[in-house]
Design a protein around this motif. Structure first.
Motif, short mmCIF file in Angstrom:
data_model
loop_
_atom_site.label_atom_id
_atom_site.label_comp_id
_atom_site.label_asym_id
_atom_site.label_seq_id
_atom_site.Cartn_x
_atom_site.Cartn_y
_atom_site.Cartn_z
N GLY A 32 8.10 -1.83 11.82
CA GLY A 32 7.72 -2.98 11.74
C GLY A 32 7.58 -3.68 10.39
O GLY A 32 6.62 -4.37 10.05
N SER A 33 8.95 -3.38 9.71
CA SER A 33 8.77 -3.68 7.93
C SER A 33 9.11 -5.23 7.75
O SER A 33 8.65 -5.60 6.82
N THR A 34 9.24 -5.91 8.65
CA THR A 34 9.43 -7.51 8.53
C THR A 34 8.17 -8.09 9.01
O THR A 34 8.07 -9.61 8.81
N GLY A 35 7.13 -7.65 9.58
CA GLY A 35 6.06 -8.17 9.97
C GLY A 35 4.91 -8.28 9.01
O GLY A 35 5.32 -7.90 7.67
N SER A 36 3.76 -8.75 9.07
CA SER A 36 3.04 -8.85 7.97
C SER A 36 2.48 -7.75 7.37
O SER A 36 2.67 -7.61 6.18
N ILE A 37 2.26 -6.71 8.01
CA ILE A 37 1.56 -5.27 7.40
C ILE A 37 2.69 -4.79 6.75
O ILE A 37 2.85 -4.42 5.81
N GLY A 38 3.86 -4.84 7.28
CA GLY A 38 5.17 -4.33 6.90
C GLY A 38 5.71 -4.88 5.62
O GLY A 38 5.96 -4.11 4.59
N THR A 39 5.57 -6.12 5.50
CA THR A 39 5.90 -6.76 4.21
C THR A 39 4.92 -6.32 3.15
O THR A 39 5.22 -6.36 2.12
N GLN A 40 3.63 -6.46 3.47
CA GLN A 40 2.57 -6.25 2.54
C GLN A 40 2.67 -4.64 1.97
O GLN A 40 2.34 -4.52 0.83
N THR A 41 3.10 -3.80 2.90
CA THR A 41 3.38 -2.46 2.46
C THR A 41 4.37 -2.31 1.35
O THR A 41 4.39 -1.68 0.56
N LEU A 42 5.34 -3.23 1.65
CA LEU A 42 6.51 -3.05 0.90
C LEU A 42 6.23 -3.69 -0.63
O LEU A 42 6.59 -3.52 -1.64
N GLU A 43 5.44 -4.81 -0.65
CA GLU A 43 4.78 -5.22 -1.84
C GLU A 43 4.04 -4.04 -2.71
O GLU A 43 4.19 -3.97 -3.75
N VAL A 44 3.21 -3.13 -1.92
CA VAL A 44 2.58 -2.10 -2.53
C VAL A 44 3.55 -1.15 -3.20
O VAL A 44 3.54 -0.85 -4.38
N VAL A 45 4.79 -0.83 -2.41
CA VAL A 45 5.89 0.15 -3.03
C VAL A 45 6.41 -0.41 -4.09
O VAL A 45 6.87 -0.10 -4.99
N ARG A 46 6.62 -2.07 -3.99
CA ARG A 46 7.52 -2.61 -5.02
C ARG A 46 6.37 -2.58 -6.55
O ARG A 46 7.00 -2.54 -7.66
N ARG A 47 5.38 -2.12 -6.36
CA ARG A 47 4.31 -2.12 -7.44
C ARG A 47 3.97 -0.79 -8.03
O ARG A 47 3.48 -0.62 -9.04
N ASN A 48 4.60 -0.06 -7.27
CA ASN A 48 4.43 1.66 -7.55
C ASN A 48 5.54 2.42 -7.57
O ASN A 48 6.24 2.76 -6.38
N PRO A 49 6.30 2.72 -8.76
CA PRO A 49 7.72 2.97 -8.68
C PRO A 49 7.63 4.68 -8.01
O PRO A 49 8.66 5.27 -8.01
N ASP A 50 6.43 5.27 -7.98
CA ASP A 50 6.30 6.70 -7.45
C ASP A 50 6.27 6.61 -5.92
O ASP A 50 6.09 7.58 -5.18
N LEU A 51 6.45 5.58 -5.24
CA LEU A 51 6.84 5.25 -3.73
C LEU A 51 8.12 4.96 -3.49
O LEU A 51 8.72 4.26 -4.02
N ALA A 52 8.50 5.53 -2.42
CA ALA A 52 9.97 5.38 -2.12
C ALA A 52 10.17 5.16 -0.69
O ALA A 52 9.30 5.81 0.12
N VAL A 53 10.97 4.57 -0.12
CA VAL A 53 11.08 3.98 1.30
C VAL A 53 12.36 4.68 1.96
O VAL A 53 13.57 4.54 1.41
N THR A 54 12.19 5.59 2.85
CA THR A 54 13.42 6.25 3.48
C THR A 54 14.17 5.60 4.48
O THR A 54 15.09 5.81 4.97
N ALA A 55 13.19 4.95 5.32
CA ALA A 55 13.71 4.50 6.67
C ALA A 55 12.79 3.09 7.19
O ALA A 55 11.54 3.12 6.77
N LEU A 56 13.29 2.21 7.70
CA LEU A 56 12.77 1.03 8.02
C LEU A 56 13.19 0.62 9.40
O LEU A 56 14.44 0.72 9.85
N ALA A 57 12.25 -0.08 10.12
CA ALA A 57 12.62 -0.71 11.57
C ALA A 57 11.82 -2.09 11.71
O ALA A 57 10.86 -2.26 11.31
N ALA A 58 12.76 -2.75 12.38
CA ALA A 58 12.11 -4.31 12.56
C ALA A 58 12.59 -4.44 13.97
O ALA A 58 13.45 -3.66 14.74
N GLY A 59 12.06 -5.53 14.66
CA GLY A 59 12.57 -6.14 15.77
C GLY A 59 13.64 -6.79 15.76
O GLY A 59 14.76 -6.45 16.32
N SER A 60 13.95 -8.23 15.28
CA SER A 60 15.28 -8.93 15.38
C SER A 60 15.34 -9.68 14.25
O SER A 60 16.39 -10.33 14.10
N ASN A 61 14.47 -9.70 13.36
CA ASN A 61 14.77 -10.43 11.71
C ASN A 61 16.02 -9.78 11.18
O ASN A 61 15.24 -9.15 10.01
#
Length: 335
Positions: A32-61
C-alpha cells in the motif's frame, strides 16, 4: 562491495558505508505504498538514510508507484492487475526491477528475502494472506491494516507468537497504548481508554446528519488520512474496528475497553492499571510518529515537525460518546 550479514538483536541489518562511516541499514517492504500511510512511511524513510526499501506494492496508481521506484530503488514492485503490471514494466524498462501482479505479487513483496519488516498499509481483508506469509517468513509486521486483526485476530496473534515475530501497531491509538504498556506488566492492566476525536460530526444528532454529503465527512478536524478511514472516522465505525483490533493486540476483553472522546486529538489513548494509575501518550496529530516508532522499535529517533506545546494546547476536555449515535461502534464492541 559485497554485503555482510550480521546477527544483532536490533535490527538484523546489512553493513553499508555512508560519508566514510559504517552504518546499519534496516530494510523494509511496504504494502500500500501509494496510500496515506504508505506515502508517510516513505517520508520517514526519506529523512532517515539508515532505512532502505526493498519492495513496494500498490493498487493501481502506476504513475505514483513509478516515482517511488525511481526514488527508493526497490528490487521488486507489485500492482493488482496484470494490465497495470504491463504498464509499470514499460515505464520502468530502464531499471533493474522485477514487476509482479495480483495476490501472488503481494505475497512476493510480503516475503521478500531482503526485508526484515513489512509495513501493511493496504486497505481491507486483502492484507490477511500477505501478513500471514510475511510472519511465516520471519518478518516483523508494522500493522496499519485494521481488517487483519478485526477478521483474523484469532489467527494472527497466535501465529506471531509461534513465528516469534513482533506485531507493531501503526494506528495512532494502538501505538499510544503500545507505548504506554512498554516495560509494564500487562497482567496488571485494568482498562484501555481508547480515544476518539468525534470527527467532523461530533455533537450532531441524526436529524442534522440527513443532508450531509461525502465531502462533509472527508473534512476531519485534526487528521490527514486516506478516504476510507476518514469516512469511517466520521461515522465512528472506525472506533468499533479499533476496539476489536485492541482486543486482539493487547489481550483485553471488550468490557475493559472504554471509548473516550478527546476532541483535539492530543491524547492518543490511555491505559489504566489495577492500582488506578492512568498513563497516557500525548503528541501532535502526526501519523509519522507512530510509523517511525514501529520502524525503529524499541529505539526512538528524532522527528522533525511541530511539537506539542502544552501552554498552547491549554484545556483538554473529555466527553462520553453518544453510543446511540454510533451504532456501528456498539456493534464492534459486541463482536
Amino acid at each position: 562491495r559485497g554485503k555482510t550479514q550480521l546477527a544483532f538483536s536490533w535490527p538484523v541489518c546489512a553493513l553499508s558505508e555512508a560519508k566514510g562511516m559504517i552504518t546499519f541499514m534496516k530494510k523494509i517492504a511496504i504494502l500500500g505504498s501509494t496510500g496515506s500511510i504508505g506515502t508517510q512511511t516513505l517520508e520517514v524513510v526519506r529523512r532517515n538514510p539508515d532505512l532502505a526499501v526493498t519492495a513496494l506494492a500498490a493498487g493501481s496508481n502506476v504513475e505514483h508507484l513509478e516515482a517511488q521506484i525511481r526514488e527508493f530503488h526497490p528490487s521488486l514492485a507489485a500492482v493488482w492487475t496484470e494490465e497495470k503490471a504491463k504498464e509499470l514494466k514499460i515505464r520502468t524498462k530502464d531499471l533493474d526491477i522485477k514487476i509482479a501482479a495480483g495476490m501472488e505479487g503481494l505475497l512476493e513483496v510480503a516475503q521478500h528475502s531482503e526485508a526484515e519488516l513489512l509495513v501493511t498499509a493496504i486497505v481491507g481483508m486483502i492484507g490477511i494472506r500477505p501478513t500471514i506469509a510475511a510472519m511465516k517468513a520471519g518478518k516483523d509486521i508494522a500493522l496499519a491494516n485494521k481488517e487483519t486483526l478485526v477478521t483474523a485476530g484469532h489467527i494472527i496473534m497466535p501465529l506471531a507468537r509461534e513465528c516469534k515475530v513482533r506485531i507493531l501497531p501503526v494506528d495512532s491509538e494502538h501505538s499510544a497504548i503500545f507505548q504506554c504498556l512498554n516495560g509494564e506488566d500487562r497482567g496488571q492492566l485494568h482498562k484501555i481508554l481508547l480515544t476518539a476525536s468525534g470527527g467532523p460530526f461530533r455533537g450532531k444528532k441524526t436529524e442534522e446528519l440527513r443532508e450531509v454529503q461525502p465531502e462533509d465527512a472527508l473534512k476531519h478536524p485534526n487528521w490527514s488520512m486516506g478516504r476510507k478511514i476518514t469516512i469511517d472516522s466520521a461515522t465512528l465505525v472506525n472506533k468499533g474496528l479499533e476496539m476489536m483490533e485492541a482486543r486482539w493486540l493487547f489481550g483485553v476483553e471488550p468490557d475493559h475497553i472504554q471509548i473516550v472522546v478527546q476532541p483535539k486529538s492530543v491524547i492518543h489513548s490511555m491505559v489504566e492499571f489495577m492500582d488506578g494509575a492512568v498513563i497516557a501518550q500525548l503528541g501532535t496529530p502526526d501519523m509519522k510518529l507512530p510509523i517511525q516508532y514501529a520502524l525503529y522499535y524499541p529505539k526512538r529517533r528524532g522527528l522533525s515537525g511541530k511539537r506539542l506545546d502544552l501552554f498552547e494546547t491549554a484545556n483538554l476536555s473529555f466527553e462520553k460518546p453518544d453510543m446511540e449515535e454510533i451504532l456501528m461502534s456498539c456493534m464492534g464492541k459486541e463482536s
